[in-house]
Design an enzyme around this catalytic site. Structure first.
Site, PDB file in Angstrom:
ATOM      1  N   GLY A   1       4.751   3.238  -6.920  1.00  0.00           N
ATOM      2  CA  GLY A   1       6.031   3.821  -8.403  1.00  0.00           C
ATOM      3  C   GLY A   1       6.901   3.246  -8.156  1.00  0.00           C
ATOM      4  O   GLY A   1       7.568   2.500  -8.747  1.00  0.00           O
ATOM      5  N   GLY A   2       6.828   1.734  -7.061  1.00  0.00           N
ATOM      6  CA  GLY A   2       7.430   0.801  -6.802  1.00  0.00           C
ATOM      7  C   GLY A   2       7.028  -0.613  -7.694  1.00  0.00           C
ATOM      8  O   GLY A   2       7.620  -1.754  -6.834  1.00  0.00           O
TER       9      GLY A   2
ATOM     10  N   GLU B   1       0.080  -4.217  -1.412  1.00  0.00           N
ATOM     11  CA  GLU B   1       0.025  -3.044  -1.219  1.00  0.00           C
ATOM     12  C   GLU B   1      -1.808  -3.254  -0.687  1.00  0.00           C
ATOM     13  O   GLU B   1      -2.080  -2.761   0.447  1.00  0.00           O
ATOM     14  CB  GLU B   1       0.408  -1.832  -1.020  1.00  0.00           C
ATOM     15  CG  GLU B   1       2.149  -1.607  -0.842  1.00  0.00           C
ATOM     16  CD  GLU B   1       2.028  -0.740  -1.547  1.00  0.00           C
ATOM     17  OE1 GLU B   1       3.338   0.211  -1.223  1.00  0.00           O
ATOM     18  OE2 GLU B   1       2.399  -0.102  -3.018  1.00  0.00           O
TER      19      GLU B   1
END
EC number: 5.3.1.6
Length: 239
Positions: free
Chosen positions: A112-113, A119
């Protein structure tokens, strides 16, 4: 008499308190001399803050590997010494958040970011990958409410859109706030959010990454442990 519904503000406060509870528990997992993958997002930021308190108050000797410019800044503000992926050799544990978690398989959607590529590299490279969330993130079927983000090389965005439409997905280029045009990731790429039927998360993860121009997608299938914040306690779920 019917119980009154909570306002959006009350729901947000409840969610925030659960995230803090989970972040505190996650910080307890970290031991001296660990290399820790630092996830990105609101819950991961709370974890970084709690870990920073331990570093300062207990003189905990660790290094963090950030997964975004945002997590790098939060770690710096929290007093956590940082090391790059190519310097650390190995990562003992990665702590990250999630946008959606499948109750049965622990597969999840992140991104979402717009940080899911970095990540995933850090989370998958770690010896143990732990996900933090409140109970609202648990779903019966992955992709119920959240699109899968794809980080896409700008040169190829139109062909990626065409390919996604051919497989009956519903893609949309993510727009930015504070500027005109699309969101640009830390890696200089675009984000395409796609609603797609996910029957098998691993197969869908592999299929999306096979599309030329897609750098990485936001389906994660290698989570080892989930810490879920509930109103009563923090539940620890393992595969």
């Amino acid at each position: 008499m019917a119980k009154p519904k909570k306002s959006d503000e009350e729901v947000s406060i409840d969610s925030d308190s659960l995230k803090i509870k989970v972040a505190k528990e996650a910080a307890k997992l970290i031991k001296d001399e660990m290399v820790v993958g630092l996830g990105s997002g609101s819950t991961a930021n709370l974890f970084i803050q709690e870990l920073g308190k331990r570093v300062i108050e207990e003189e905990l000797y660790i290094y963090g590997v950030p997964t975004s410019f945002d997590s790098r800044m939060m770690a710096n503000q929290s007093g956590i010494p940082l090391i790059s992926l190519d310097q650390c050799g190995e990562i003992d544990i990665a702590i990250d958040g999630a946008d959606e978690i499948d109750k049965k398989t622990f597969s999840l959607i992140k991104g979402g970011g717009g940080c899911h590529t970095m990540e995933k590299i850090v989370d998958y490279y770690a010896k143990e990958f732990v996900v933090l969330a409140d109970e609202s993130k648990m779903v019966d079927s992955l992709g119920e409410n959240t699109p899968v983000p794809l980080e896409v090389i700008p040169f190829s965005y139109s062909t990626v859109l065409s390919k996604l439409l051919k497989i009956n997905a519903a893609p949309a280029i993510r727009s930015g706030s504070g500027k005109m045009g699309p969101v640009i990731t830390d890696n200089g790429n675009m984000i395409i959010d796609v609603f797609i039927n996910i029957e098998d998360a691993e197969e869908t993860e592999t299929m999306l990454n096979s599309i030329p121009g897609v750098l990485e997608n936001g389906i994660f299938t290698k989570c080892d442990k989930v810490l879920i914040g509930t109103s009563k306690k923090v539940e620890v779920l393992k595969k």
